[in-house]
Structures are given as C-alpha cells and as structure tokens.
Write a protein that holds these residues in place. Structure first.
Motif, PDB file in Angstrom:
ATOM      1  N   VAL A  78       4.984  -6.960  -5.364  1.00 58.69           N
ATOM      2  CA  VAL A  78       4.055  -7.812  -4.622  1.00 58.69           C
ATOM      3  C   VAL A  78       2.892  -6.953  -4.154  1.00 58.69           C
ATOM      4  O   VAL A  78       3.090  -5.857  -3.619  1.00 58.69           O
ATOM      5  CB  VAL A  78       4.733  -8.461  -3.392  1.00 58.69           C
ATOM      6  N   LEU A  79       1.677  -7.454  -4.359  1.00 57.15           N
ATOM      7  CA  LEU A  79       0.476  -6.814  -3.828  1.00 57.15           C
ATOM      8  C   LEU A  79      -0.387  -7.889  -3.186  1.00 57.15           C
ATOM      9  O   LEU A  79      -0.894  -8.786  -3.864  1.00 57.15           O
ATOM     10  CB  LEU A  79      -0.305  -6.100  -4.933  1.00 57.15           C
ATOM     11  N   SER A  80      -0.535  -7.815  -1.874  1.00 56.65           N
ATOM     12  CA  SER A  80      -1.213  -8.849  -1.099  1.00 56.65           C
ATOM     13  C   SER A  80      -2.277  -8.245  -0.202  1.00 56.65           C
ATOM     14  O   SER A  80      -2.183  -7.089   0.199  1.00 56.65           O
ATOM     15  CB  SER A  80      -0.187  -9.600  -0.236  1.00 56.65           C
ATOM     16  N   ASN A  81      -3.273  -9.061   0.147  1.00 54.35           N
ATOM     17  CA  ASN A  81      -4.283  -8.653   1.125  1.00 54.35           C
ATOM     18  C   ASN A  81      -3.887  -9.012   2.552  1.00 54.35           C
ATOM     19  O   ASN A  81      -4.613  -8.708   3.500  1.00 54.35           O
ATOM     20  CB  ASN A  81      -5.644  -9.280   0.802  1.00 54.35           C
ATOM     21  N   LYS A  82      -2.753  -9.669   2.723  1.00 53.11           N
ATOM     22  CA  LYS A  82      -2.233  -9.928   4.071  1.00 53.11           C
ATOM     23  C   LYS A  82      -1.808  -8.595   4.684  1.00 53.11           C
ATOM     24  O   LYS A  82      -1.360  -7.691   3.972  1.00 53.11           O
ATOM     25  CB  LYS A  82      -1.023 -10.867   3.974  1.00 53.11           C
ATOM     26  N   PRO A  83      -1.943  -8.408   5.995  1.00 53.48           N
ATOM     27  CA  PRO A  83      -1.525  -7.141   6.620  1.00 53.48           C
ATOM     28  C   PRO A  83      -0.115  -6.731   6.216  1.00 53.48           C
ATOM     29  O   PRO A  83       0.790  -7.576   6.124  1.00 53.48           O
ATOM     30  CB  PRO A  83      -1.626  -7.441   8.116  1.00 53.48           C
ATOM     31  N   ASN A  84       0.081  -5.447   5.981  1.00 57.95           N
ATOM     32  CA  ASN A  84       1.321  -4.963   5.394  1.00 57.95           C
ATOM     33  C   ASN A  84       2.563  -5.345   6.198  1.00 57.95           C
ATOM     34  O   ASN A  84       3.587  -5.696   5.617  1.00 57.95           O
ATOM     35  CB  ASN A  84       1.262  -3.439   5.225  1.00 57.95           C
ATOM     36  N   ASP A  85       2.501  -5.257   7.525  1.00 60.27           N
ATOM     37  CA  ASP A  85       3.682  -5.592   8.329  1.00 60.27           C
ATOM     38  C   ASP A  85       4.122  -7.038   8.079  1.00 60.27           C
ATOM     39  O   ASP A  85       5.325  -7.315   7.943  1.00 60.27           O
ATOM     40  CB  ASP A  85       3.396  -5.386   9.819  1.00 60.27           C
ATOM     41  N   ALA A  86       3.154  -7.949   8.028  1.00 55.92           N
ATOM     42  CA  ALA A  86       3.475  -9.352   7.790  1.00 55.92           C
ATOM     43  C   ALA A  86       4.012  -9.552   6.375  1.00 55.92           C
ATOM     44  O   ALA A  86       4.928 -10.352   6.161  1.00 55.92           O
ATOM     45  CB  ALA A  86       2.247 -10.230   8.007  1.00 55.92           C
ATOM     46  N   VAL A  87       3.458  -8.840   5.411  1.00 52.66           N
ATOM     47  CA  VAL A  87       3.926  -8.947   4.025  1.00 52.66           C
ATOM     48  C   VAL A  87       5.372  -8.475   3.909  1.00 52.66           C
ATOM     49  O   VAL A  87       6.219  -9.145   3.306  1.00 52.66           O
ATOM     50  CB  VAL A  87       3.020  -8.137   3.076  1.00 52.66           C
ATOM     51  N   GLN A  88       5.672  -7.318   4.492  1.00 52.13           N
ATOM     52  CA  GLN A  88       7.026  -6.777   4.421  1.00 52.13           C
ATOM     53  C   GLN A  88       8.036  -7.753   5.029  1.00 52.13           C
ATOM     54  O   GLN A  88       9.103  -8.017   4.447  1.00 52.13           O
ATOM     55  CB  GLN A  88       7.106  -5.421   5.129  1.00 52.13           C
ATOM     56  N   GLU A  89       7.700  -8.301   6.189  1.00 52.33           N
ATOM     57  CA  GLU A  89       8.616  -9.217   6.872  1.00 52.33           C
ATOM     58  C   GLU A  89       8.776 -10.516   6.091  1.00 52.33           C
ATOM     59  O   GLU A  89       9.892 -11.020   5.918  1.00 52.33           O
ATOM     60  CB  GLU A  89       8.116  -9.519   8.283  1.00 52.33           C
ATOM     61  N   THR A  90       7.654 -11.064   5.603  1.00 49.90           N
ATOM     62  CA  THR A  90       7.696 -12.336   4.893  1.00 49.90           C
ATOM     63  C   THR A  90       8.480 -12.226   3.594  1.00 49.90           C
ATOM     64  O   THR A  90       9.325 -13.080   3.287  1.00 49.90           O
ATOM     65  CB  THR A  90       6.268 -12.826   4.602  1.00 49.90           C
ATOM     66  N   VAL A  91       8.192 -11.190   2.817  1.00 47.77           N
ATOM     67  CA  VAL A  91       8.894 -11.008   1.543  1.00 47.77           C
ATOM     68  C   VAL A  91      10.394 -10.825   1.781  1.00 47.77           C
ATOM     69  O   VAL A  91      11.229 -11.393   1.062  1.00 47.77           O
ATOM     70  CB  VAL A  91       8.303  -9.821   0.762  1.00 47.77           C
ATOM     71  N   LYS A  92      10.752 -10.064   2.797  1.00 49.67           N
ATOM     72  CA  LYS A  92      12.163  -9.850   3.118  1.00 49.67           C
ATOM     73  C   LYS A  92      12.844 -11.163   3.513  1.00 49.67           C
ATOM     74  O   LYS A  92      13.975 -11.455   3.081  1.00 49.67           O
ATOM     75  CB  LYS A  92      12.278  -8.830   4.255  1.00 49.67           C
ATOM     76  N   LEU A  93      12.156 -11.968   4.309  1.00 47.84           N
ATOM     77  CA  LEU A  93      12.723 -13.230   4.764  1.00 47.84           C
ATOM     78  C   LEU A  93      13.000 -14.190   3.616  1.00 47.84           C
ATOM     79  O   LEU A  93      14.038 -14.843   3.565  1.00 47.84           O
ATOM     80  CB  LEU A  93      11.764 -13.906   5.756  1.00 47.84           C
ATOM     81  N   LYS A 148      -7.762  -5.469  -2.059  1.00 49.03           N
ATOM     82  CA  LYS A 148      -8.121  -6.112  -3.314  1.00 49.03           C
ATOM     83  C   LYS A 148      -9.495  -6.790  -3.176  1.00 49.03           C
ATOM     84  O   LYS A 148      -9.779  -7.342  -2.104  1.00 49.03           O
ATOM     85  CB  LYS A 148      -7.086  -7.182  -3.683  1.00 49.03           C
ATOM     86  N   PRO A 149     -10.331  -6.739  -4.199  1.00 55.21           N
ATOM     87  CA  PRO A 149     -10.062  -6.369  -5.581  1.00 55.21           C
ATOM     88  C   PRO A 149     -10.082  -4.863  -5.887  1.00 55.21           C
ATOM     89  O   PRO A 149      -9.951  -4.493  -7.057  1.00 55.21           O
ATOM     90  CB  PRO A 149     -11.172  -7.067  -6.352  1.00 55.21           C
ATOM     91  N   ASP A 150     -10.232  -4.022  -4.877  1.00 57.20           N
ATOM     92  CA  ASP A 150     -10.069  -2.586  -5.135  1.00 57.20           C
ATOM     93  C   ASP A 150      -8.661  -2.350  -5.692  1.00 57.20           C
ATOM     94  O   ASP A 150      -7.707  -3.021  -5.301  1.00 57.20           O
ATOM     95  CB  ASP A 150     -10.257  -1.796  -3.832  1.00 57.20           C
ATOM     96  N   THR A 151      -8.549  -1.396  -6.605  1.00 59.55           N
ATOM     97  CA  THR A 151      -7.279  -1.182  -7.307  1.00 59.55           C
ATOM     98  C   THR A 151      -6.480   0.005  -6.783  1.00 59.55           C
ATOM     99  O   THR A 151      -5.491   0.395  -7.402  1.00 59.55           O
ATOM    100  CB  THR A 151      -7.539  -0.981  -8.809  1.00 59.55           C
TER     101      THR A 151
END
Length: 222
Positions: free
Chosen positions: A113-128, A147-150
């Motif tokens: 997963v690569l998202s522009n959402k803040p990392n803490d929220a991404v980690q928690e959401t994906v885990k949930l 993103k779109p920076d690589t």
C-alpha cells in the motif's frame, strides 16, 4: 516494459481499497464547524482529496476564502488529531477487494500500500481492515515528498526486491497514475473510486478496470 512475470501489486488506499470519502467528509466538516466555517459536500471532497491531508485542509479552507496562514497549523492539527482518533467511522471495504487480495497472496504476489494519507492513519487503517496481508505499507511523512513523487514508491520496491519490470500500481486518481508512470510501472486505474474515467485516461493509465476480477485476471495471466 516486460511485465510477463509480475511480482508486486501495489495499491493506493482511499478510493481504491477502501471507500473513505464519508470518513473524510465527517472529520473534515467537523473541523470546519469547529472553527466556524461552512461545510463542504461529499461530492466536492472527491475532488479535493488525493494529495495528502495538508493540501486537503488548504483546499477546504480556500473553498470559501477562509485560508489564513496564521491559523492554518491549528486547523490542520485539529483535523489530523480527530481523524486519527477514529479512522474507522463510515469506512467500507469496496466489494471484491478482500477476495482479490487473498487470491493474489495465495498465488505468491507481494502486496503493498502506498497512500498520501498520513502514515500513522494508514498503518492503523490497513491493520484494522486487512490485518497483515500486505508486505509493505506506507503513508505520507512530513519530511518526505508525497505522490506523485516516487521516492517512497522506490523505497518500498527496493525493500521488497522488486523492480519496474515486474511491478504494477493500482489507484483511482490522476495522482496515482502519475506516481506509477513516474516510477516506470504498469498502471491500473479503477472506476469505483473518487475520480472519473476521463481523469484516468488523461493521465495515461495503462489499463482501466471496473471490477476487482479484472485486476486478478490481469495479474494471474502474467
């Protein structure tokens, strides 16, 4: 590019794996109300999102000419804090996503997963919602370009020992297509997300799909 042997399937999060637009609208409008500003429609948020939380808040405030650099950080911090306090409210997994991920994993693909959402929220959401099915999960960091920076895309590909010849990137916006194309990856645009087919075409999606079965078929036949 030869993608005859795909190893990695990387995904955007919001609008691709999860329908979070009502979550975003809930927390964003709560923030606007808290500071005395007019609310914004959920359809409008589909246009405002995609470049990270900081830019979303800037766009929210500029919708009604309320942007003030002197108060921006307070408003931004309120939004991110309240979002982080409940990342699950109104969020739904898109139909077919869980089965697609399970099938890809069973077939030996690496998933990210690569998202522009803040990392803490991404980690928690994906885990949930998805547990540990992903091999790599990255959100946005304050000290790294979004993103779109690589930069982060290349970082996760290196960690997973994958390269452009055997990786694809899946997303729902022009930003996602630019990210994948910028990294040299094959790009798949999904039509169930926040943006239009026209936007995906304009940003040179290599393949546009309307169902998760089409992604699974494409990857499995390689």
């Amino acid at each position: 590019m030869d993608i005859s042997k795909i190893k990695l399937v990387a995904f955007d999060l919001d609008g691709t794996l999860l329908n979070t637009i009502n979550t975003i609208e809930y927390h964003a409008n709560n923030t606007l109300r808290h500071f005395g500003f007019p609310e914004i429609s959920v359809d409008r948020y589909k246009i405002l999102v995609g470049n990270g939380a900081r830019i979303l808040v800037e766009r929210m405030l500029k919708e009604n000419d309320n942007f003030n650099p002197d108060t921006f950080d307070e408003i931004y911090n309120y939004y991110t804090a309240t979002y982080d306090s409940d990342v699950k409210i109104h969020t739904e997994i898109y139909p077919g996503i869980e089965n697609m991920l399970k099938e890809l994993k069973e077939q030996g693909f690496k998933l990210a997963v690569l998202s522009n959402k803040p990392n803490d929220a991404v980690q928690e959401t994906v885990k949930l919602y998805f547990g540990d099915i992903f091999d790599s999960v990255y959100g946005a960091f304050e000290d790294l370009p979004k993103k779109p920076d690589t930069t982060i895309l290349k970082k996760l590909m290196k960690e997973l020992d994958c390269d452009i010849e055997n990786s694809i990137y899946v997303g729902d916006t022009g930003v996602d297509m630019k990210t994948g194309k910028g990294g040299g990856l094959f790009t798949i645009g999904v039509l169930w997300g926040f943006r239009s087919k026209e936007e995906l075409v304009e940003n040179n999606a290599d393949l546009i799909v309307s169902s998760t079965d089409e992604i699974l078929k494409f990857a499995s036949e390689r």
